[in-house]
Design a protein around this motif. Structure first.
Motif, PDB file in Angstrom:
ATOM      1  N   ASP A  56     -35.994  -9.763   6.949  1.00 17.08           N
ATOM      2  CA  ASP A  56     -37.432  -9.680   6.900  1.00 17.08           C
ATOM      3  C   ASP A  56     -38.068 -10.962   6.934  1.00 17.08           C
ATOM      4  O   ASP A  56     -39.198 -11.133   7.809  1.00 17.08           O
ATOM      5  N   ASP A 108     -38.250 -11.686  10.921  1.00 13.95           N
ATOM      6  CA  ASP A 108     -39.256 -10.696  11.358  1.00 13.95           C
ATOM      7  C   ASP A 108     -40.768 -11.255  11.154  1.00 13.95           C
ATOM      8  O   ASP A 108     -41.304 -11.473  11.984  1.00 13.95           O
ATOM      9  N   SER A 147     -47.191  -8.374   5.873  1.00 14.38           N
ATOM     10  CA  SER A 147     -47.075  -6.994   6.066  1.00 14.38           C
ATOM     11  C   SER A 147     -45.698  -6.466   6.915  1.00 14.38           C
ATOM     12  O   SER A 147     -45.000  -5.453   6.702  1.00 14.38           O
ATOM     13  N   ILE A 148     -45.306  -7.572   7.859  1.00 14.70           N
ATOM     14  CA  ILE A 148     -44.391  -7.252   8.617  1.00 14.70           C
ATOM     15  C   ILE A 148     -42.971  -7.472   7.723  1.00 14.70           C
ATOM     16  O   ILE A 148     -42.086  -6.561   7.610  1.00 14.70           O
ATOM     17  N   LYS A 197     -42.935  -6.741   4.656  1.00 19.36           N
ATOM     18  CA  LYS A 197     -42.715  -5.430   3.797  1.00 19.36           C
ATOM     19  C   LYS A 197     -42.285  -4.188   4.584  1.00 19.36           C
ATOM     20  O   LYS A 197     -41.673  -3.107   4.020  1.00 19.36           O
ATOM     21  N   ASP A 198     -42.308  -4.379   5.719  1.00 14.46           N
ATOM     22  CA  ASP A 198     -42.060  -3.063   6.485  1.00 14.46           C
ATOM     23  C   ASP A 198     -40.446  -2.965   6.470  1.00 14.46           C
ATOM     24  O   ASP A 198     -39.624  -3.723   6.888  1.00 14.46           O
ATOM     25  N   SER A 199     -39.970  -1.595   6.335  1.00 13.35           N
ATOM     26  CA  SER A 199     -38.541  -1.481   5.952  1.00 13.35           C
ATOM     27  C   SER A 199     -37.802  -1.450   7.386  1.00 13.35           C
ATOM     28  O   SER A 199     -36.553  -1.492   7.415  1.00 13.35           O
ATOM     29  N   ARG A 200     -38.521  -1.321   8.479  1.00 10.70           N
ATOM     30  CA  ARG A 200     -37.668  -1.532   9.936  1.00 10.70           C
ATOM     31  C   ARG A 200     -37.420  -2.851  10.094  1.00 10.70           C
ATOM     32  O   ARG A 200     -38.100  -3.783   9.688  1.00 10.70           O
ATOM     33  N   LYS A 246     -42.209  -5.722  -3.848  1.00  8.49           N
ATOM     34  CA  LYS A 246     -41.096  -4.710  -3.465  1.00  8.49           C
ATOM     35  C   LYS A 246     -40.417  -4.411  -4.835  1.00  8.49           C
ATOM     36  O   LYS A 246     -40.103  -3.237  -5.036  1.00  8.49           O
TER      37      LYS A 246
END
Length: 260
Positions: free
Chosen positions: A93, A96, A110-111, A113-116, A176
């Motif tokens: 993360d 990313d 935001s990135i 926290k994204d699960s992807r 999270k």
């Protein structure tokens, strides 16, 4: 550091740390109060004693019965199973967010926290695991085992300072884990230091390696990562802590390899 009041007992705080940072079912035996989870980072190096010893044991005993390359891979897998790849998830993360988010704080958060997992995260994880594998592979089994037992808690002790050096970048509600770490008390700071430094001292006394580089290079790496995080986010996140922990630990192994 400031003195704060927390009504949870010391064993609650230790137990909460093992529940939070590992995937072993400690919660089945005892469930500490919620406020104990605000202190988990204060016992973080103690969980490193467990994961470091597990990894070191596999490296030591596995090398007696299996090829060294297979042993190193198994040792890495054992730690991943114990932690549920918690820190590796943070590292992905982190790459990313900081790789794709530019200088926009909200976009980075935001990135992260994204699960992807994106391209930066995948490449970062691959490069990290390759470097970790080859650092351990190039060391003698007994030296690699002792290094794992020392580097894990030491890197966690260093990284824990991030939570004191800057505020949390999110709110408790949007985090999270839905928890924000408290500021250390004086006693907690001393305890944290001892948890991280004692295994390192044993390692240095046993191996006779240069103490200055092994002590200070991870600290320097942590400091520059802190500057990057502060410049982009003006605060830390759990993903930042996980990433800094792994990268400072990796710098320990890289330094040891140059001294070997």
């Amino acid at each position: 550091m400031r003195i704060s009041i927390n009504t949870s007992k010391w064993y609650d705080r230790v137990w909460a740390s093992f529940i939070f940072f590992t995937r072993l079912p400690f919660w089945r035996l005892h469930q500490p109060p919620r406020q104990a989870y605000e202190t988990v980072v204060e016992q973080w190096p103690l969980t490193g004693w467990m994961t470091g010893c597990a990894m070191g044991s596999v490296l030591w005993f596995g090398s007696l019965v299996m090829p060294w390359s297979v042993t190193v891979i198994l040792a890495i897998i054992v730690r991943l199973l114990l932690t549920g790849a918690l820190h590796e998830d943070g590292l992905a993360d982190f790459f990313d967010g900081f790789g794709g988010g530019g200088s926009d704080k909200e976009r980075i958060l935001s990135i992260m926290k994204d699960s992807r997992t994106g391209t930066y995260g995948v490449l970062g994880l691959i490069l990290y695991e390759l470097l970790l594998f080859f650092c351990l592979f190039e060391l003698r089994p007994e030296l690699a085992a002792m290094a794992a037992m020392a580097a894990d808690p030491y890197s966690k002790m260093i990284t824990a300072q991030l939570t004191q050096m800057m505020p949390y970048a999110r709110t408790e509600a949007t985090s999270k884990a839905h928890v924000v770490y408290r500021k250390f008390t004086i006693g907690a700071g001393i305890s944290l230091f001892l948890q991280g430094i004692l295994p390192l001292m044993v390692f240095l006394l046993t191996t006779g390696k240069r103490w200055d580089l092994l002590v200070f290079v991870p600290c320097i790496v942590m400091y520059f990562l802190y500057l990057l995080i502060w410049r982009r986010l003006r605060g830390y996140t759990g993903d930042c802590c996980g990433a800094v922990c792994l990268l400072t630990e990796l710098s320990f192994y890289l330094t040891l390899l140059t001294l070997n």
